[in-house]
Scaffold this motif. Structure first.
Motif, PDB file in Angstrom:
ATOM      1  N   GLY A 194      34.465  41.653  58.458  1.00 12.33           N
ATOM      2  CA  GLY A 194      35.097  42.527  57.477  1.00 12.33           C
ATOM      3  C   GLY A 194      35.036  42.012  56.055  1.00 12.33           C
ATOM      4  N   ASP A 195      34.419  40.830  55.837  1.00 10.67           N
ATOM      5  CA  ASP A 195      34.282  40.323  54.465  1.00 10.67           C
ATOM      6  C   ASP A 195      33.526  41.317  53.597  1.00 10.67           C
ATOM      7  N   ASN A 196      33.945  41.421  52.342  1.00  6.17           N
ATOM      8  CA  ASN A 196      33.281  42.310  51.389  1.00  6.17           C
ATOM      9  C   ASN A 196      33.376  41.695  50.002  1.00  6.17           C
ATOM     10  N   SER A 197      33.041  42.447  48.977  1.00  3.37           N
ATOM     11  CA  SER A 197      33.014  41.902  47.623  1.00  3.37           C
ATOM     12  C   SER A 197      34.404  41.510  47.120  1.00  3.37           C
ATOM     13  N   ASN A 198      35.439  42.098  47.698  1.00  2.19           N
ATOM     14  CA  ASN A 198      36.804  41.797  47.259  1.00  2.19           C
ATOM     15  C   ASN A 198      37.509  40.748  48.116  1.00  2.19           C
ATOM     16  N   GLU A 199      37.003  40.534  49.299  1.00  2.22           N
ATOM     17  CA  GLU A 199      37.600  39.545  50.199  1.00  2.22           C
ATOM     18  C   GLU A 199      36.474  38.838  50.952  1.00  2.22           C
ATOM     19  N   ASN A 200      36.268  37.569  50.618  1.00  2.00           N
ATOM     20  CA  ASN A 200      35.196  36.788  51.236  1.00  2.00           C
ATOM     21  C   ASN A 200      35.519  35.306  51.068  1.00  2.00           C
ATOM     22  N   LYS A 201      34.617  34.452  51.540  1.00  2.00           N
ATOM     23  CA  LYS A 201      34.916  33.016  51.534  1.00  2.00           C
ATOM     24  C   LYS A 201      35.067  32.455  50.118  1.00  2.00           C
ATOM     25  N   TYR A 202      34.409  33.049  49.136  1.00  2.00           N
ATOM     26  CA  TYR A 202      34.532  32.569  47.759  1.00  2.00           C
ATOM     27  C   TYR A 202      35.881  32.965  47.162  1.00  2.00           C
ATOM     28  N   VAL A 203      36.308  34.177  47.428  1.00  2.00           N
ATOM     29  CA  VAL A 203      37.624  34.633  46.964  1.00  2.00           C
ATOM     30  C   VAL A 203      38.723  33.802  47.625  1.00  2.00           C
ATOM     31  N   ARG A 204      38.577  33.543  48.907  1.00  2.00           N
ATOM     32  CA  ARG A 204      39.566  32.709  49.602  1.00  2.00           C
ATOM     33  C   ARG A 204      39.564  31.285  49.054  1.00  2.00           C
ATOM     34  N   ALA A 205      38.395  30.772  48.678  1.00  2.19           N
ATOM     35  CA  ALA A 205      38.317  29.438  48.076  1.00  2.19           C
ATOM     36  C   ALA A 205      39.106  29.390  46.773  1.00  2.19           C
ATOM     37  N   LYS A 206      38.972  30.402  45.953  1.00  2.00           N
ATOM     38  CA  LYS A 206      39.706  30.469  44.685  1.00  2.00           C
ATOM     39  C   LYS A 206      41.208  30.541  44.927  1.00  2.00           C
ATOM     40  N   LYS A 207      41.618  31.335  45.910  1.00  2.00           N
ATOM     41  CA  LYS A 207      43.047  31.439  46.231  1.00  2.00           C
ATOM     42  C   LYS A 207      43.602  30.086  46.667  1.00  2.00           C
ATOM     43  N   SER A 208      42.857  29.380  47.504  1.00  2.00           N
ATOM     44  CA  SER A 208      43.302  28.060  47.956  1.00  2.00           C
ATOM     45  C   SER A 208      43.381  27.091  46.795  1.00  2.00           C
ATOM     46  N   LEU A 209      42.369  27.094  45.945  1.00  2.00           N
ATOM     47  CA  LEU A 209      42.339  26.190  44.798  1.00  2.00           C
ATOM     48  C   LEU A 209      43.546  26.432  43.890  1.00  2.00           C
ATOM     49  N   THR A 210      43.826  27.693  43.602  1.00  2.00           N
ATOM     50  CA  THR A 210      44.955  28.045  42.739  1.00  2.00           C
ATOM     51  C   THR A 210      46.276  27.623  43.375  1.00  2.00           C
ATOM     52  N   ALA A 211      46.435  27.897  44.674  1.00  2.00           N
ATOM     53  CA  ALA A 211      47.678  27.555  45.361  1.00  2.00           C
ATOM     54  C   ALA A 211      47.868  26.038  45.437  1.00  2.00           C
ATOM     55  N   TRP A 212      46.811  25.309  45.735  1.00  2.00           N
ATOM     56  CA  TRP A 212      46.935  23.858  45.860  1.00  2.00           C
ATOM     57  C   TRP A 212      47.293  23.211  44.526  1.00  2.00           C
ATOM     58  N   LEU A 213      46.757  23.739  43.439  1.00  2.00           N
ATOM     59  CA  LEU A 213      47.122  23.223  42.111  1.00  2.00           C
ATOM     60  C   LEU A 213      48.587  23.538  41.804  1.00  2.00           C
ATOM     61  N   HIS A 214      49.010  24.747  42.112  1.00  2.00           N
ATOM     62  CA  HIS A 214      50.389  25.158  41.850  1.00  2.00           C
ATOM     63  C   HIS A 214      51.378  24.321  42.658  1.00  2.00           C
ATOM     64  N   ASP A 215      51.030  24.039  43.907  1.00  2.00           N
ATOM     65  CA  ASP A 215      51.927  23.295  44.798  1.00  2.00           C
ATOM     66  C   ASP A 215      51.760  21.787  44.686  1.00  2.00           C
ATOM     67  N   GLN A 216      50.924  21.349  43.763  1.00  2.00           N
ATOM     68  CA  GLN A 216      50.641  19.925  43.527  1.00  2.00           C
ATOM     69  C   GLN A 216      50.055  19.219  44.757  1.00  2.00           C
ATOM     70  N   VAL A 217      49.365  20.000  45.577  1.00  2.00           N
ATOM     71  CA  VAL A 217      48.502  19.394  46.587  1.00  2.00           C
ATOM     72  C   VAL A 217      47.348  18.690  45.860  1.00  2.00           C
ATOM     73  N   LEU A 218      46.880  19.330  44.806  1.00  2.00           N
ATOM     74  CA  LEU A 218      45.893  18.747  43.891  1.00  2.00           C
ATOM     75  C   LEU A 218      46.576  18.461  42.566  1.00  2.00           C
ATOM     76  N   ILE A 219      46.291  17.293  41.985  1.00  2.00           N
ATOM     77  CA  ILE A 219      46.864  16.929  40.686  1.00  2.00           C
ATOM     78  C   ILE A 219      45.744  16.483  39.753  1.00  2.00           C
ATOM     79  N   THR A 220      45.997  16.606  38.455  1.00  2.00           N
ATOM     80  CA  THR A 220      44.989  16.274  37.443  1.00  2.00           C
ATOM     81  C   THR A 220      45.286  14.919  36.824  1.00  2.00           C
ATOM     82  N   SER A 221      44.271  14.099  36.657  1.00  2.00           N
ATOM     83  CA  SER A 221      44.450  12.807  35.988  1.00  2.00           C
ATOM     84  C   SER A 221      45.037  13.024  34.594  1.00  2.00           C
TER      85      SER A 221
END
Length: 418
Positions: free
Chosen positions: A60-87
């Motif tokens: 069911g992946d399409n232009s609005n929902e696919n592995k790249y869109v999910r990657a961006k969502k994860s990246l944004t969430a991990w930064l917000h939740d401080q799973v990822l931090i910036t030097s």
């Protein structure tokens, strides 16, 4: 001239989110991850970097929902939740890989930094292999959506002075920021380099040095294409933008610890008169009983192995001197002789598959998945330098640098770069 700069890298917030340090968070390069191992990485942690770098494709992946869109969502969430931090400041990052090769302990040292993009072969950044188009599209789609370098390019420079090597050696005696053991047992460690004098020394040593792409040609060409797209959208900027750089691991060719393994070839079809065709240029020796093919041809110039099934294999010794019409930097290489002479004589143009493990190659032919396997010796580091400086390219998969860098140690997210 090559420009190497520090940056504000994005790192996993260890040990806050992981009880096993980096082992459950990091992943190998996307292009060596099998579907089965991808599932293993998914199960290791909800924060494993594979979810961003090489995520699952779902029905069911399409232009609005696919592995790249999910990657961006994860990246944004991990930064917000401080799973990822910036030097907090712009850094270089020392990266050491400890591994065993032929039962001997080896250490590969280098550092992660940003390198200013330039057209390949027209300045100081040199490729050495041809690439295929499909991986470039995948990496470009990921970069478009995430606006980041998720994994580093493995590159080399040559500096006999070894000033940076000395800095890294001293830093690596301290406690690392993160460490992880990969599936082969190699240990990966990372340190932040924040000291201004050290950063200046590293920049000065690398200034004007030629940089050779060892592993990651697709990612470099993708970064160039992304830069071109962004300049098309924004116009030529007055200031340098984060997308004008790409994340690289840089190792000194003058250091010990670099290992290149051979990548053997498997083919679906060979002609029935293969041995007759090859006998025109090769001395052919039938080998029975000893299937340690790699050791049998190791260190022998212009010698190849051929296995077609059964209880024996063939040692092919080339009687010529290089490939007559090839460029000087290429004409004596085993990969050139294999592709430009052997494969052309046998009419092999495509359906070539690649595998490092000799036993696996033999088994795949025995099981009739492939018609034949061709074995060769590894390309030397000095050959990589010679070919790259001549602005030439070897066939795809001419080198397999080992061990592979882990993805996820440091990310370059463009909005955080400077």
């Amino acid at each position: 001239m090559a420009e190497v700069v520090p940056f504000k890298g994005v790192l996993f917030n260890v040990p806050q989110i992981s009880k096993v340090s980096g082992e459950d968070l990091l992943a190998p390069p996307y292009d060596i991850i099998t579907p089965e191992y991808k599932e293993t990485l998914y199960k290791k942690s909800p924060y494993n970097i594979v979810r961003i770098d090489f995520g699952r494709e779902l029905p069911g992946d399409n232009s609005n929902e696919n592995k790249y869109v999910r990657a961006k969502k994860s990246l944004t969430a991990w930064l917000h939740d401080q799973v990822l931090i910036t030097s907090r400041a712009r850094c270089f990052y020392s990266y050491e890989l400890s591994y065993k090769m032929h039962d001997e302990e080896q250490k590969l040292r280098g550092f992660l930094g940003l390198v200013r993009l330039e057209e390949l072969g027209k300045g100081n950044i040199h490729p050495h292999e041809c690439t295929h188009s499909k991986p470039k599209k995948d990496r470009l789609d990921l970069m478009r959506i995430c606006a980041a370098n998720i994994s580093p390019i493995f590159s080399l420079y040559n500096s006999p002075e070894r000033k940076t090597s000395s800095i890294l050696s001293d830093i690596n005696k301290t406690q690392p920021y993160i460490d992880a053991k990969d599936s082969d047992g190699s240990v990966h460690r990372l340190w932040e380099i924040q000291d201004g004098a050290m950063i200046k020394s590293i920049k000065n040593e690398l200034e004007g040095k030629a940089i050779f792409i060892a592993d990651g040609h697709h990612r470099y060409e993708t970064a160039l294409e992304y830069q071109k797209e962004m300049r098309g959208k924004e116009g030529t900027p007055d200031t340098i933008k984060p997308y004008d750089y790409v994340l690289m691991f840089l190792a000194n060719m003058s250091d010990e610890g670099l290992t290149i393994l051979p990548t053997h070839r498997l083919v679906k079809n060979i002609p029935s008169d293969t041995m007759d065709r090859l006998s025109l240029d090769f001395d052919i020796q039938k080998m029975t009983g000893n299937f340690d093919i790699a050791d049998s041809i190791a260190g022998k110039r212009d010698v190849f192995g051929l296995y077609k099934g059964g209880s024996s294999w063939y040692k092919l010794s080339y009687r010529g001197e290089g490939i007559p019409d090839a460029a000087p930097a290429l004409k004596y290489l085993d990969v050139t002789i294999l592709h430009e002479l052997i494969f052309k004589k046998l009419g092999i143009n495509d359906d070539i598959f690649y595998e490092m493990d000799v036993a696996k190659c033999v088994n795949l032919v025995k099981e009739k998945n492939y018609h034949a396997a061709f074995f060769l010796n590894p390309t030397r580091v000095e050959d990589v330098e010679r070919v790259a400086l001549a602005s030439l390219r070897m066939p795809p998969k001419s080198t397999y640098f080992y061990p592979k860098l882990l993805t996820g140690l440091v990310l370059n997210i463009f909005k955080n770069t400077f």
